[in-house]
Design an enzyme around this catalytic site. Structure first.
Site, PDB file in Angstrom:
ATOM      1  N   ASP A  83       0.824  -1.160  -0.133  1.00  0.00           N
ATOM      2  CA  ASP A  83       0.138   0.017   0.093  1.00  0.00           C
ATOM      3  C   ASP A  83       0.994   1.110   0.012  1.00  0.00           C
ATOM      4  OD1 ASP A  83       0.882  -0.959   2.633  1.00  0.00           O
ATOM      5  OD2 ASP A  83      -0.753   0.826   3.805  1.00  0.00           O
ATOM      6  N   GLU A 142       0.147  -1.432   5.618  1.00  0.00           N
ATOM      7  CA  GLU A 142       1.144  -0.932   6.775  1.00  0.00           C
ATOM      8  C   GLU A 142       1.061   0.490   6.974  1.00  0.00           C
ATOM      9  OE1 GLU A 142       5.147   0.602   7.899  1.00  0.00           O
ATOM     10  OE2 GLU A 142       3.843   1.115   6.020  1.00  0.00           O
TER      11      GLU A 142
END
Length: 390
Positions: A83, A142
């Site tokens: 991400d 994350e």
């Protein structure tokens, strides 16, 4: 392995072109599905057994790829996140652009360059039939709540056994991370009683209590700044980051919310923020009928590289391999922000953090240094071969 660096640059460009912005940070963003497809396909083609591990949000997959060599050896996890943060005010965030020794685009440094380096290194390790077991774990989320790493760690031992070590390719400018700070976010809620502002005596105004609370938080932070600094991480901190109070200009404020952030050191409790905020609230002289409460919303531990054992061994191999690959001799240093190394270590997997970087992380001009990006996969392959066979 002369072409490893070029392959890493090519794959980084391909990954930058995929929008994998976190939907928990930017509602409506697509998340990690498309980028997971690409990396899973690459690893499957290289001979890895690839699995999708669902997160608590089923729209946000994680990729775990496992390969066993024909010779015995130790197991290594290569870990990164898929991400990115949002792209506010970026003109062309998903158009990779090379300018000199810099590759620009959202995620170039944090951390599609690191992910590309790991995938290319994994492909090379498979082609060389590296001994032992290689596990590539590429996770979602994350940048927010780490639901991806949490899901993968809950399943990893069942599907791949207990790994000997983990390498996380977070952007460290190819330095070896020796520590990172932890954090905790605490929500303070104050409840009073509303009244018309022309008759304030009929209400219980929370705003003066907010002021006292903010003052006490600032004083506690000043105390923290006076302690002896950690040689790698300086000091912890306590600050209010969000304050909400009141509802209308002619109404006594009946409620307030304060979000308090505590950055912690490895020597401190992960609950330090909650404990300190509760102590502050206990010291307030609240009017009769007014209440104050605190609740920890999220806490993450600080982390320190082990001084011996598998993590220290891999860090030495990696430092030597980086120099052999043409990079500068890595420094060993601490980082002020949190990384998922703490989660892996808490799960019993010794962890090393090192990856290529550049500049503009979370900013509008993000870039990765191409020299670092080219050296990284070469060094990872050599370090893993040395570690697995030793």
């Amino acid at each position: 392995m002369n072409d490893l660096g070029d392959r890493a640059v090519e794959l980084t460009s391909e990954l930058i072109a995929i929008d994998s912005v976190s939907p928990s940070l930017a509602p409506g963003a697509p998340g990690e599905e498309r980028i997971a497809d690409v990396v899973a396909g690459r690893l499957a083609m290289a001979g890895f057994a690839v699995q999708r591990i669902p997160s608590s949000d089923p729209r946000r997959p994680n990729v775990v790829a496992i390969r066993d060599g024909s010779r015995p050896g130790r197991s290594v996890v290569l870990n990164g996140h898929l991400d990115t943060v949002p792209v506010d005010r970026m003109a062309e965030p998903f158009v990779p652009r090379v300018d000199g020794d810099r590759l620009y685009g959202r995620g170039a440094s944090d951390m599609k360059g690191g992910v590309a380096g790991l995938v290319v290194a994994a492909e090379e390790l498979a082609a060389l039939d590296a001994p032992g077991r290689q596990i590539v774990a590429l996770v979602s989320d994350e940048e927010d709540a780490s639901i991806g790493a949490t899901a993968v760690l809950a399943e990893l031992e069942r599907i791949a056994g207990r790994p000997d070590v983990c390498l996380i390719a977070e952007p460290t400018w190819l330095d070896i991370a020796e520590a990172h700070r932890g954090y905790e976010v605490v929500r303070v809620e104050l409840t009073g009683r509303a009244s018309h502002s022309s008759q304030p005596h009929e209400g219980l105004d929370v705003i003066p209590v907010v002021a006292h609370t903010l003052s006490a938080i600032a004083e506690r932070d000043r105390e923290l700044q006076r302690i002896t600094p950690d040689p790698q991480l300086d000091r912890g901190s306590l600050m209010a980051t969000v304050v909400r109070a009141g509802s209308a200009p002619f109404t006594i404020a009946a409620s307030a919310e304060i979000l308090v952030e505590r950055r912690t050191l490895p020597s401190e409790s992960a609950d330090a923020g909650y404990e300190e905020v509760n102590a502050i609230l206990a010291s307030l002289e609240l009017p009769a009928g007014m209440s104050a409460s605190a609740r920890s919303l999220i806490r993450r531990s600080a982390w320190q590289l082990a001084t011996d054992g598998a993590a220290q061994e891999l860090s030495v191999h990696l430092a030597e391999s980086l120099v052999d690959a043409g990079a500068s001799k890595p420094r060993r240093r601490g980082f002020p922000y949190w990384m998922e190394a703490a989660l892996w270590d808490e799960a019993g997997v010794p962890t090393v953090v090192c990856g290529p970087a550049g500049g503009g992380l979370h900013a509008i001009d993000e870039w990765v240094d191409l020299n670092q990006l080219r050296a990284f996969p070469v060094a990872v392959v050599e370090a893993v071969l040395r570690f697995a066979a030793s």
